[in-house]
Design an enzyme around this catalytic site. Structure first.
Site, short mmCIF file in Angstrom:
data_model
loop_
_atom_site.label_atom_id
_atom_site.label_comp_id
_atom_site.label_asym_id
_atom_site.label_seq_id
_atom_site.Cartn_x
_atom_site.Cartn_y
_atom_site.Cartn_z
N CYS A 100 0.83 -1.19 0.00
CA CYS A 100 0.00 0.00 0.00
C CYS A 100 0.87 1.25 0.00
CB CYS A 100 -0.92 0.00 1.20
SG CYS A 100 -2.09 -1.36 1.19
N CYS A 123 9.90 -15.28 7.93
CA CYS A 123 9.00 -15.18 6.79
C CYS A 123 9.82 -14.57 5.65
CB CYS A 123 7.76 -14.34 7.13
SG CYS A 123 8.14 -12.65 7.60
#
Ligand SMILES: [Zn+2]
Length: 393
Positions: free
Chosen positions: A201, A351
Site C-alpha cells: 500500500c 517469513c
C-alpha cells in the site's frame, strides 16, 4: 486447452472484419493459431483493465493494438510527473489530466477500431460486480491489496478469469486466477494482510521497465484466453526477477479451504481500505518483538544449539527456497497448531521480510512461549548474508 467460460460472442456470431482491419491485423492473420477466426474472436472480446497505471499501460496498448474489440478501463487518478517513468499511456503534456482522458487519446490513436468504456471511479464492493459482470475477463493492474482482493473475489463470484500481475522493486509476478479449473488469489493468500503489514500500500520503488514486462505478460495471457490457444498461466505463478534476468514459475493449487473458490463461504464483497491505513509494523506494536540476526541464528545452530526454526510463509514461497531444517506453518494456520509446539523450546520464526514472523512471535508470546525470536529481515536477508543458494523473490 482452457478457454473462456463464456465465449466472447455473447450477442450472436463473431463480427466480421472490415478491409482496413484485414490490413491492420495482417501479421495476426498469417498465424494459423489466430487467422481470421481468431481475429474475429478478439474483435468480439470484452476485457476490463483495472488501473491505467504501470501494468495497465502496456496491457491496454497491446490489447488495443491487437484488436480486442472492447476495452473497459477503471481508474480515478490524475497523471503526475512521477508516473511517467513507467506509465506509458501518459505523456508529459498529460500531467494534471485524468488518466482516463490521456489513456483514451493514446489508445484511440493506437487503434481507432477499439471501443473504449471508461469507468472514472474507484472499484469498490458496491460497484465491482456491476462493472465486472459486463466483461469476459479482467486484467488486474492494481497496486494495492484492497483492490486486488476485491477484483479476485468479484471474479470468483462471477466466474470470470482474473489475469493477475504485481510488481515490487525489481521483482514481478503474474498468473491467471479464478479460471474454471484453477486456483484464485486467495488460494495463495487466503486473507488480506493484518493491519500494520501493508508493504504494497505504501509507495515502494520500482524499476520503470518492470511493469512493462509484467503488463505485457498479462496482455499475452488475456489474448491466449480469448483465442483458446497455448497453455495459460492457470495453476502457475510466474516470478520475474529483472536483476538476475530469471523467469521461474511455481505450481499453485486450488485450496479446498479457500474462502472464495473452495468453501465458497465468501458470498459478498467487502472493502479492505482499512488494511492500507496503518503505517507499518510500528503501528501494530511489532517493534518490541524479540529479533535474531540471520548470522547469529546460523552460528548458534551450527554450534549445536537446539533452536527450532519455523517458516510462517505460504507453501508456494516455501517451494522457492527455505532454511534447512525449518518447519512450514503458514501464519494463518499457526493458531491451530500452537498447542502442539513445545512452549519451552527455543524457536526462531521467519517469513519473507520479517513482518509476518513478528506477528507469529507475538502470538507465541501470548501463548506462553518465552524463548522465541523473529528472524530479522526474513529469508531475504538470510539469502544475502548466510545462504546465497536461497533465491530472492
Ligand atoms: Zn481460491
Amino acid at each position: 486447452m482452457t478457454t473462456l467460460a463464456s465465449p466472447p460472442s455473447r450477442s450472436g456470431p463473431a463480427p466480421t472484419l472490415e478491409r482496413e482491419e484485414l490490413l491492420r491485423y495482417g501479421r495476426h492473420l498469417l498465424l494459423p493459431e489466430v487467422a481470421i477466426d481468431g481475429q474475429r474472436k478478439l474483435k468480439a472480446a470484452r476485457v476490463l483493465i483495472v488501473g491505467a497505471g504501470g501494468l495497465g499501460s502496456p496491457a491496454a496498448l497491446y490489447l488495443a493494438a491487437a484488436g480486442v474489440g472492447t476495452l473497459g478501463l477503471v481508474d480515478f487518478d490524475i497523471v503526475e510527473i512521477t508516473n511517467l517513468q513507467r506509465q506509458l499511456l501518459h505523456g508529459t503534456r498529460d500531467v494534471g489530466r485524468l488518466k482516463l482522458d490521456s489513456a483514451r487519446d493514446r489508445l484511440h490513436d493506437a487503434n481507432p477500431n477499439v471501443k473504449l468504456e471508461l469507468h472514472a471511479t474507484r472499484l469498490t464492493s458496491a460497484n465491482a460486480l456491476t462493472i465486472i459482470r459486463e466483461y469476459d475477463l479482467v486484467l488486474d493492474g492494481t497496486d494495492n491489496f484492497a483492490t486486488r482482493y476485491l477484483v479476485n473475489d468479484a471474479c470468483v463470484l462471477l466466474g470470470k478469469p482474473n489475469v493477475y500481475g504485481s510488481i515490487f522493486r525489481f521483482d514481478g509476478q503474474a498468473s491467471v486466477f479464478a479460471a474454471v479449473d484453477g486456483p484464485c488469489y486467495r488460494c495463495i493468500y487466503p486473507e488480506p494482510p493484518p493491519p500494520g503489514l501493508v508493504p504494497s500500500c505504501a509507495e515502494g520503488g520500482v524499476l520503470g521497465v518492470l511493469p512493462g514486462l509484467v503488463g505485457t505478460l498479462q496482455a499475452t495471457e488475456a489474448i491466449k484466453l480469448i483465442l483458446g490457444i497455448g497453455t495459460p498461466l492457470i495453476g502457475r505463478l510466474l516470478l520475474v526477477n529483472t536483476l538476475d534476468a530469471q523467469f521461474r514459475s511455481v505450481k499453485v493449487r486450488r485450496n479446498p479451504l479457500c474462502p472464495a473458490c473452495g468453501t465458497r463461504e465468501l458470498r459478498e464483497l467487502a472493502d479492505y481500505e482499512q488494511f492500507c491505513a496503518g503505517s507499518g509494523g510500528e503501528a501494530a506494536g511489532l517493534d518490541a518483538v524479540p529479533q535474531i540476526e540471520p548470522r547469529e541464528l546460523a552460528i548458534r545452530r551450527a554450534s549445536g544449539e537446539a533452536i527450532q526454526v519455523i517458516d510462517v510463509r505460504e507453501p508456494h514461497e516455501w517451494e522457492i527456497g527455505r532454511i534447512d531444517g525449518a518447519r512450514l506453518i503458514p501464519l494463518h494456520r499457526l493458531g491451530g497448531v500452537i498447542q502442539e509446539l513445545d512452549a519451552n523450546a527455543a524457536i526462531a520464526v521467519y517469513c519473507k521480510g520479517g513482518t509476518r514472523s513478528a506477528l507469529a512471535v507475538r502470538d507465541l508470546q501470548n501463548a506462553g512461549f518465552r524463548r522465541v525470536w523473529s528472524v530479522s529481515g526474513g529469508i531475504l536477508r538470510w539469502s544475502r548474508e548466510v545462504d546465497a543458494s536461497v533465491p530472492e523473490y
